[in-house]
Scaffold this motif. Structure first.
Motif, short mmCIF file in Angstrom:
data_model
loop_
_atom_site.label_atom_id
_atom_site.label_comp_id
_atom_site.label_asym_id
_atom_site.label_seq_id
_atom_site.Cartn_x
_atom_site.Cartn_y
_atom_site.Cartn_z
N LYS A 301 0.99 -1.12 -0.05
CA LYS A 301 0.14 0.01 0.10
C LYS A 301 0.83 1.41 -0.03
CE LYS A 301 -3.97 -1.94 2.28
NZ LYS A 301 -4.42 -2.18 3.62
N ALA A 302 1.86 1.44 0.94
CA ALA A 302 2.65 2.67 0.81
C ALA A 302 4.22 2.05 1.03
CB ALA A 302 2.48 3.57 2.11
N PRO A 303 5.11 1.65 -0.18
CA PRO A 303 6.42 1.35 0.02
C PRO A 303 7.10 2.11 0.57
CG PRO A 303 5.29 0.80 -2.23
CD PRO A 303 4.51 1.93 -1.41
N GLU A 304 7.21 3.61 0.35
CA GLU A 304 8.29 4.43 1.00
C GLU A 304 8.10 4.55 2.34
OE1 GLU A 304 11.40 6.63 0.90
OE2 GLU A 304 10.47 5.75 -0.66
N VAL A 305 6.65 4.75 2.97
CA VAL A 305 6.60 5.03 4.35
C VAL A 305 7.01 3.56 5.21
CG1 VAL A 305 4.67 5.31 6.09
CG2 VAL A 305 4.78 6.52 3.81
N THR A 306 6.59 2.55 4.66
CA THR A 306 6.92 1.30 5.22
C THR A 306 8.38 0.89 5.43
OG1 THR A 306 4.77 0.20 4.25
CG2 THR A 306 6.53 -1.26 5.22
N ARG A 307 9.00 1.31 4.34
CA ARG A 307 10.48 1.24 4.22
C ARG A 307 11.07 2.01 5.26
NH1 ARG A 307 11.25 2.80 -0.58
NH2 ARG A 307 10.83 0.85 -1.63
N GLN A 308 10.83 3.56 5.40
CA GLN A 308 11.29 4.44 6.43
C GLN A 308 10.87 3.73 7.75
OE1 GLN A 308 13.14 6.88 5.62
NE2 GLN A 308 13.26 7.62 7.83
N ARG A 309 9.60 3.27 8.04
CA ARG A 309 9.15 2.79 9.49
C ARG A 309 10.32 1.44 9.84
NH1 ARG A 309 5.12 2.96 12.97
NH2 ARG A 309 6.00 1.53 14.77
N LEU A 310 10.47 0.63 8.72
CA LEU A 310 11.50 -0.38 9.04
C LEU A 310 12.82 0.02 9.40
CD1 LEU A 310 10.33 -3.09 6.10
CD2 LEU A 310 9.94 -3.18 8.55
N TYR A 311 13.21 0.93 8.74
CA TYR A 311 14.62 1.54 8.87
C TYR A 311 14.60 2.13 10.26
CZ TYR A 311 18.54 4.70 8.96
OH TYR A 311 19.73 5.02 9.26
N ILE A 312 13.63 2.66 10.66
CA ILE A 312 13.55 3.06 12.00
C ILE A 312 13.74 2.24 13.32
CG2 ILE A 312 12.34 4.68 13.66
CD1 ILE A 312 11.46 6.47 11.24
N ASP A 313 12.66 1.41 12.99
CA ASP A 313 12.69 0.02 13.82
C ASP A 313 13.96 -0.48 13.81
OD1 ASP A 313 10.03 0.65 14.31
OD2 ASP A 313 9.05 -0.86 13.00
N VAL A 315 16.92 0.67 13.29
CA VAL A 315 18.02 1.67 14.17
C VAL A 315 17.71 1.36 15.59
CG1 VAL A 315 18.65 4.04 14.67
CG2 VAL A 315 18.12 3.02 12.29
N GLN A 316 16.14 1.43 16.04
CA GLN A 316 15.93 1.38 17.05
C GLN A 316 16.30 0.10 18.01
OE1 GLN A 316 11.81 1.64 17.82
NE2 GLN A 316 11.80 1.34 20.07
N GLU A 317 16.25 -1.01 17.46
CA GLU A 317 16.68 -2.23 17.81
C GLU A 317 18.13 -2.36 18.01
OE1 GLU A 317 16.03 -7.10 16.73
OE2 GLU A 317 15.13 -5.67 15.48
N VAL A 318 18.83 -1.72 16.96
CA VAL A 318 20.22 -1.70 17.18
C VAL A 318 21.04 -1.02 18.36
CG1 VAL A 318 22.33 -1.14 16.19
CG2 VAL A 318 20.46 -2.52 14.71
N TYR A 319 20.23 0.43 18.33
CA TYR A 319 20.81 1.25 19.34
C TYR A 319 19.94 1.26 20.67
CZ TYR A 319 23.68 3.21 15.84
OH TYR A 319 24.85 3.37 14.80
N GLY A 320 18.92 0.22 20.77
CA GLY A 320 18.06 0.46 21.99
C GLY A 320 19.00 -0.15 23.33
#
Length: 388
Positions: A301-313, A315-320
């Protein structure tokens, strides 16, 4: 006048002293007197002689003899009376021939004609044996045995066997030797005594029934069984070794009883842990597959938004798990270092600790830093253009 003397008004012969003819009941005194006269005539009383003195002496002698006869008959009668108790039975022999076996009560048998043999049939009698014999494995043992018995049939006990108790001793010896001869020495000396006693009782009762002794064996005990004195020390060593063997077996069994349940419990625990891990892995895999399926739907439905959200997640998992964050701004050539441990409230430099940020807080910080970097980049771009 005597009854056999003629006289009276009739000439019909001597008169009947027992009241024959027209006479009434006889006079007892007169009958007794006549009986005395008869006894006196039998024993030489002067029947043909006359004289008052001789006739009186003959009457006194006849009376005395009759009294003696009555007393003798009475004594003879009372001698035949005997009492049988409740626990007794009696065998009656007449001229040595068996007549009857009588039970409890008062009985009479003619003395000097019948012989009465009575005995207690409920009394428990005992006999003992002490024999040295060979066992099945050709070893010599000494066995002491005691037996208890009662009289089961008094007729057989009295008449069938001349000496039933001697026969019992001989039969017991035979039965004991037969049973011990079929048994090994270790069984005779240790745990086989009860079985030997039972076998001896069965075989001994068969012998006694065959001999018709009338004896019933009630109990047999093997009181003692031991080897000869010459080998007693060696046998004591064997017994001690056997006891040590039993002790070691018991200790091993106790150890096995403690180890085996523990091992089974540990194995069962590992099986349960493996089952739980299996269920956990399967559930996680199913959850990840379902999440990926839903994420794929949203990505379409929204590739760009989903891709950005995956990236943020990501990063959060790595730097958490770290207190330092590096931010890479698009269009810039520097990476910015943010000491998040300093920015977090309540955090001191002297005691650094791990900080945990949720996704919303991290997103807000990231957005704020990104906006600030963009503004700084715009300002530096404007400055460079004005200088030109």
């Amino acid at each position: 006048m005597a009854w056999n003397e003629p006289g009276g008004g009739n000439n019909k012969g001597p008169r009947d002293p027992w009241g024959g003819g027209d006479q009434g009941p006889p006079d007892l005194d007169e009958a007794l007197k006549k009986l005395q006269e008869k006894f006196g005539g039998l024993f030489g009383g002067g029947s043909g002689r006359s004289g008052g003195s001789s006739g009186g002496g003959s009457g006194i002698s006849a009376s005395l003899l009759g009294l003696v006869a009555v007393v003798v008959v009475g004594i003879w009668f009372f001698m035949g009376l005997y009492q049988i108790d409740e626990q007794e039975r009696a065998v009656v022999l007449r001229f040595g021939k068996y007549v009857d076996t009588v039970g409890p009560g008062l009985h009479w048998n003619p003395p000097m004609i019948d012989e009465v043999i009575k005995d207690n049939i409920t009394k428990v009698r005992q006999a003992t044996l002490d024999e040295i014999m060979l066992t099945k494995d050709e070893n010599i043992v000494e066995v002491k045995m005691s037996l208890q018995y009662v009289i089961d049939d008094l007729t057989k006990f009295v008449l069938k066997v001349r000496d039933p108790e001697i026969s019992l001793q001989h039969a017991a010896q035979s039965a004991l030797r037969h049973v011990v001869g079929d048994t090994r020495m270790d069984m005779v000396l240790t745990e086989g005594r009860a079985q030997i006693a039972a076998d001896v009782r069965t075989r001994l009762q068969e012998y006694l029934n065959m001999y018709e002794t009338g004896i019933l064996i009630s109990k047999i005990n093997i009181d003692e069984s031991k080897p000869p004195r010459q080998v007693q020390a060696a046998f004591d060593d064997v017994i001690k070794a056997r006891e040590d063997e039993e002790r070691v077996k018991n200790e091993a069994q106790a150890y096995a009883n403690g180890v085996i349940p523990e091992a089974r419990g540990s194995a069962q625990r590992q099986i349960e842990d493996a089952s739980a891990y299996k269920e956990q892995v399967v559930a996680n895999a199913q959850g990840e597959a379902e999440r990926f399926t839903k994420l794929l739907t949203e990505y379409r439905k929204a590739p760009e938004v989903t891709r950005q959200r995956l990236y943020i997640d990501a990063v959060q998992e790595v730097y958490g798990n770290t207190s330092k964050v590096l931010v890479d701004v698009e269009g810039g050539n520097n990476m910015m270092y943010l000491p998040l441990d300093k920015l977090a409230p309540g955090q001191t430099s002297s005691a650094p600790r791990r900080m945990t940020l949720d996704s919303n807080t991290l997103r807000q910080i990231t957005d704020a830093v990104t906006d600030q970097l963009r503004r700084d980049a715009a300002v530096s771009t404007s400055s460079s253009r004005g200088g030109r």
